[in-house]
Design an enzyme around this catalytic site. Structure first.
Site, PDB file in Angstrom:
ATOM      1  N   ASP A 175      12.055   1.540  11.553  1.00  0.00           N
ATOM      2  CA  ASP A 175      11.814   2.969  11.320  1.00  0.00           C
ATOM      3  C   ASP A 175      12.992   3.780  11.843  1.00  0.00           C
ATOM      4  OD1 ASP A 175       9.363   2.559  10.023  1.00  0.00           O
ATOM      5  OD2 ASP A 175       8.316   2.374  11.927  1.00  0.00           O
ATOM      6  N   LYS A 211      10.622  -4.813   8.361  1.00  0.00           N
ATOM      7  CA  LYS A 211       9.875  -3.957   7.434  1.00  0.00           C
ATOM      8  C   LYS A 211      10.712  -2.712   7.153  1.00  0.00           C
ATOM      9  CE  LYS A 211       6.238  -1.122   8.608  1.00  0.00           C
ATOM     10  NZ  LYS A 211       6.293   0.164   7.887  1.00  0.00           N
ATOM     11  N   ASP A 228       7.828  -1.810   2.379  1.00  0.00           N
ATOM     12  CA  ASP A 228       6.536  -1.141   2.502  1.00  0.00           C
ATOM     13  C   ASP A 228       6.562   0.190   1.756  1.00  0.00           C
ATOM     14  OD1 ASP A 228       4.066  -0.242   3.483  1.00  0.00           O
ATOM     15  OD2 ASP A 228       4.863   0.283   5.455  1.00  0.00           O
ATOM     16  N   LEU A 229       6.425   0.115   0.413  1.00  0.00           N
ATOM     17  CA  LEU A 229       6.502   1.343  -0.397  1.00  0.00           C
ATOM     18  C   LEU A 229       5.145   1.782  -0.943  1.00  0.00           C
ATOM     19  CD1 LEU A 229       9.820   0.830  -2.432  1.00  0.00           C
ATOM     20  CD2 LEU A 229       9.491   2.029  -0.265  1.00  0.00           C
ATOM     21  N   LYS A 230       4.132   0.957  -0.801  1.00  0.00           N
ATOM     22  CA  LYS A 230       2.756   1.327  -1.178  1.00  0.00           C
ATOM     23  C   LYS A 230       2.668   1.955  -2.571  1.00  0.00           C
ATOM     24  CE  LYS A 230       1.360   2.247   3.637  1.00  0.00           C
ATOM     25  NZ  LYS A 230       2.630   2.237   4.384  1.00  0.00           N
ATOM     26  N   LEU A 231       3.016   1.170  -3.588  1.00  0.00           N
ATOM     27  CA  LEU A 231       3.006   1.703  -4.953  1.00  0.00           C
ATOM     28  C   LEU A 231       1.579   2.008  -5.433  1.00  0.00           C
ATOM     29  CD1 LEU A 231       5.874   0.428  -4.727  1.00  0.00           C
ATOM     30  CD2 LEU A 231       5.715  -0.046  -7.162  1.00  0.00           C
ATOM     31  N   HIS A 232       1.466   3.062  -6.235  1.00  0.00           N
ATOM     32  CA  HIS A 232       0.166   3.483  -6.788  1.00  0.00           C
ATOM     33  C   HIS A 232       0.461   4.342  -8.019  1.00  0.00           C
ATOM     34  CE1 HIS A 232      -4.040   5.447  -5.883  1.00  0.00           C
ATOM     35  NE2 HIS A 232      -3.935   4.993  -7.120  1.00  0.00           N
ATOM     36  N   ASP A 233       0.324   3.740  -9.217  1.00  0.00           N
ATOM     37  CA  ASP A 233       0.589   4.482 -10.459  1.00  0.00           C
ATOM     38  C   ASP A 233      -0.119   3.730 -11.580  1.00  0.00           C
ATOM     39  OD1 ASP A 233       1.779   6.144 -12.470  1.00  0.00           O
ATOM     40  OD2 ASP A 233       3.570   6.388 -11.235  1.00  0.00           O
ATOM     41  N   PRO A 258      -0.757   0.986 -14.456  1.00  0.00           N
ATOM     42  CA  PRO A 258      -0.336  -0.419 -14.407  1.00  0.00           C
ATOM     43  C   PRO A 258       1.056  -0.677 -14.979  1.00  0.00           C
ATOM     44  CG  PRO A 258      -2.646  -0.290 -15.017  1.00  0.00           C
ATOM     45  CD  PRO A 258      -2.138   1.127 -14.965  1.00  0.00           C
ATOM     46  N   ASN A 259       1.361  -0.081 -16.132  1.00  0.00           N
ATOM     47  CA  ASN A 259       2.646  -0.343 -16.776  1.00  0.00           C
ATOM     48  C   ASN A 259       3.824   0.073 -15.895  1.00  0.00           C
ATOM     49  OD1 ASN A 259       4.152  -1.062 -19.260  1.00  0.00           O
ATOM     50  ND2 ASN A 259       4.742   1.108 -19.165  1.00  0.00           N
ATOM     51  N   THR A 301      -5.097   3.743   7.910  1.00  0.00           N
ATOM     52  CA  THR A 301      -5.752   3.872   9.226  1.00  0.00           C
ATOM     53  C   THR A 301      -5.784   5.335   9.688  1.00  0.00           C
ATOM     54  OG1 THR A 301      -3.663   3.174  10.166  1.00  0.00           O
ATOM     55  CG2 THR A 301      -5.413   1.551  10.140  1.00  0.00           C
ATOM     56  N   GLN A 340      -0.496   5.133  18.261  1.00  0.00           N
ATOM     57  CA  GLN A 340      -1.434   4.115  17.759  1.00  0.00           C
ATOM     58  C   GLN A 340      -2.741   4.231  18.536  1.00  0.00           C
ATOM     59  OE1 GLN A 340      -1.068   2.397  15.154  1.00  0.00           O
ATOM     60  NE2 GLN A 340       1.049   1.744  14.855  1.00  0.00           N
ATOM     61  N   GLY A 399       7.025  -2.091  15.842  1.00  0.00           N
ATOM     62  CA  GLY A 399       8.142  -1.163  15.720  1.00  0.00           C
ATOM     63  C   GLY A 399       8.702  -0.772  17.061  1.00  0.00           C
ATOM     64  N   ARG A 400       8.241   0.367  17.566  1.00  0.00           N
ATOM     65  CA  ARG A 400       8.821   0.968  18.768  1.00  0.00           C
ATOM     66  C   ARG A 400       8.905   0.081  20.002  1.00  0.00           C
ATOM     67  NH1 ARG A 400       5.214   6.107  17.661  1.00  0.00           N
ATOM     68  NH2 ARG A 400       4.018   4.375  16.778  1.00  0.00           N
TER      69      ARG A 400
HETATM   70  O1  C5P Z   1       6.227   1.651  16.221  1.00  0.00           O
HETATM   71  P1  C5P Z   1       4.977   0.956  15.765  1.00  0.00           P
HETATM   72  O2  C5P Z   1       4.852  -0.463  16.289  1.00  0.00           O
HETATM   73  O3  C5P Z   1       3.742   1.772  15.988  1.00  0.00           O
HETATM   74  O4  C5P Z   1       5.208   0.824  14.191  1.00  0.00           O
HETATM   75  C1  C5P Z   1       4.248   0.257  13.365  1.00  0.00           C
HETATM   76  C2  C5P Z   1       4.713   0.327  11.924  1.00  0.00           C
HETATM   77  O5  C5P Z   1       3.629  -0.058  11.097  1.00  0.00           O
HETATM   78  C3  C5P Z   1       5.135   1.715  11.458  1.00  0.00           C
HETATM   79  O6  C5P Z   1       6.159   1.539  10.481  1.00  0.00           O
HETATM   80  C4  C5P Z   1       3.879   2.263  10.845  1.00  0.00           C
HETATM   81  O7  C5P Z   1       4.126   3.203   9.852  1.00  0.00           O
HETATM   82  C5  C5P Z   1       3.257   1.013  10.229  1.00  0.00           C
HETATM   83  N1  C5P Z   1       1.824   1.065  10.040  1.00  0.00           N
HETATM   84  C6  C5P Z   1       0.929   1.276  11.065  1.00  0.00           C
HETATM   85  N2  C5P Z   1      -0.414   1.299  10.816  1.00  0.00           N
HETATM   86  C7  C5P Z   1      -0.860   1.105   9.582  1.00  0.00           C
HETATM   87  C8  C5P Z   1       0.011   0.882   8.532  1.00  0.00           C
HETATM   88  C9  C5P Z   1       1.365   0.864   8.796  1.00  0.00           C
HETATM   89  O8  C5P Z   1       1.333   1.426  12.200  1.00  0.00           O
HETATM   90  N3  C5P Z   1      -2.150   1.093   9.382  1.00  0.00           N
END
Ligand code: C5P
Length: 230
Positions: free
Chosen positions: A11, A34, A61-66, A68-69, A117, A188, A208-209
């Site tokens: 990120d 990711k 991680d682009l989460k497509l939603h459109d 089907p074609n 979430t 989180q 991530g962090r």
């Molecule tokens: O920094 P951290 O460990 O919280 O990053 C978690 C990664 O996972 C981030 O890129 C966040 O957008 C992603 N993510 C999440 N919870 C979800 C879906 C994706 O934390 N339910």
């Protein structure tokens, strides 16, 4: 099929920050990272080509939603980029998910987002007019993803057991919200440690962090990887 490498959420806002971060690791250490919307839309497909050229694996991680074609064609383009895993919103429906699978081919993993979430049960019932519990909606989307031939879902580590019993033990659960004991939780809410995530059957963890913001990201990564592998 548990993946031994924790997936590192890159990120970062730009290319330079990614280059600097990856340069901290020894060249022979092949990572699984990711790449999310922020980085992909800021830098473009070049970021995926760069990371792949270093020998790392990429979950885009682009989460497509459109329709089907459109999703099928977009997935074919992502397959050409060489992504190892990518995702769609299960809310796009079984036909869309089947089209996504077709476009991506079998060479890469395809998973679905069920309910974000950030969505509360109240919001889901009001905004989406889904009159069931959040947990039941997540399970329904997981079953539909399996029916469409997807490999698994993104979910909270707390949902893994229920999702696997609603689908199959081989259905992949990729879980973010992972924090080693004693590290900052940040925004989180329901976190789990890497070893807890292993015990409840997560196949992939996304961190991530706790790695990217650590004083020594390489040491932090190694410690999390060790905890994850037990
Ligand atoms: O920094 P951290 O460990 O919280 O990053 C978690 C990664 O996972 C981030 O890129 C966040 O957008 C992603 N993510 C999440 N919870 C979800 C879906 C994706 O934390 N339910």
């Amino acid at each position: 099929m548990r993946e031994a490498r924790p997936i590192i959420a890159l990120d970062f806002p730009n290319f330079e920050a990614v280059k600097e971060f990856l340069a901290l690791f020894p060249r022979e250490e092949k990572l699984y990272v990711k790449i999310g919307m922020e980085l992909y839309y800021a830098v473009g497909p070049e970021i995926v080509r760069y990371v792949k050229s270093l020998g790392h694996s990429v979950f885009l991680d682009l989460k497509l939603h459109d329709i089907p074609n459109t999703v099928q064609s977009a997935m074919a383009a992502l397959a050409n980029l060489g992504v190892d895993m990518t995702n769609v919103h299960a809310a796009g429906g079984v036909e869309m998910m089947k089209a996504a699978r077709k476009g991506l081919g079998e060479g890469a993993k395809l998973i679905a987002v069920t309910q974000l979430t950030s969505t509360s049960e109240e919001q889901m019932q009001s905004d989406q007019n889904i009159q069931t519990s959040l947990a039941e909606s997540v399970l329904n989307y997981a079953r539909k993803s399996a029916e469409a031939g997807l490999d698994g879902v993104v979910c909270s580590a707390h949902e893994v057991e229920a999702i696997k019993s609603a689908t199959s033990s081989g259905f992949v659960c990729l879980t973010p919200g992972i924090r080693p004991a004693g590290s900052a939780v940040g925004d989180q809410k329901r976190v789990m440690t890497p070893s807890q995530a292993r015990k409840i059957g997560s196949d992939y963890i996304v961190v991530g962090r706790p790695i990217t913001q650590a004083e020594n990201p390489v040491t932090a990564y190694q410690a999390i990887k060790e905890e994850w592998n037990g």
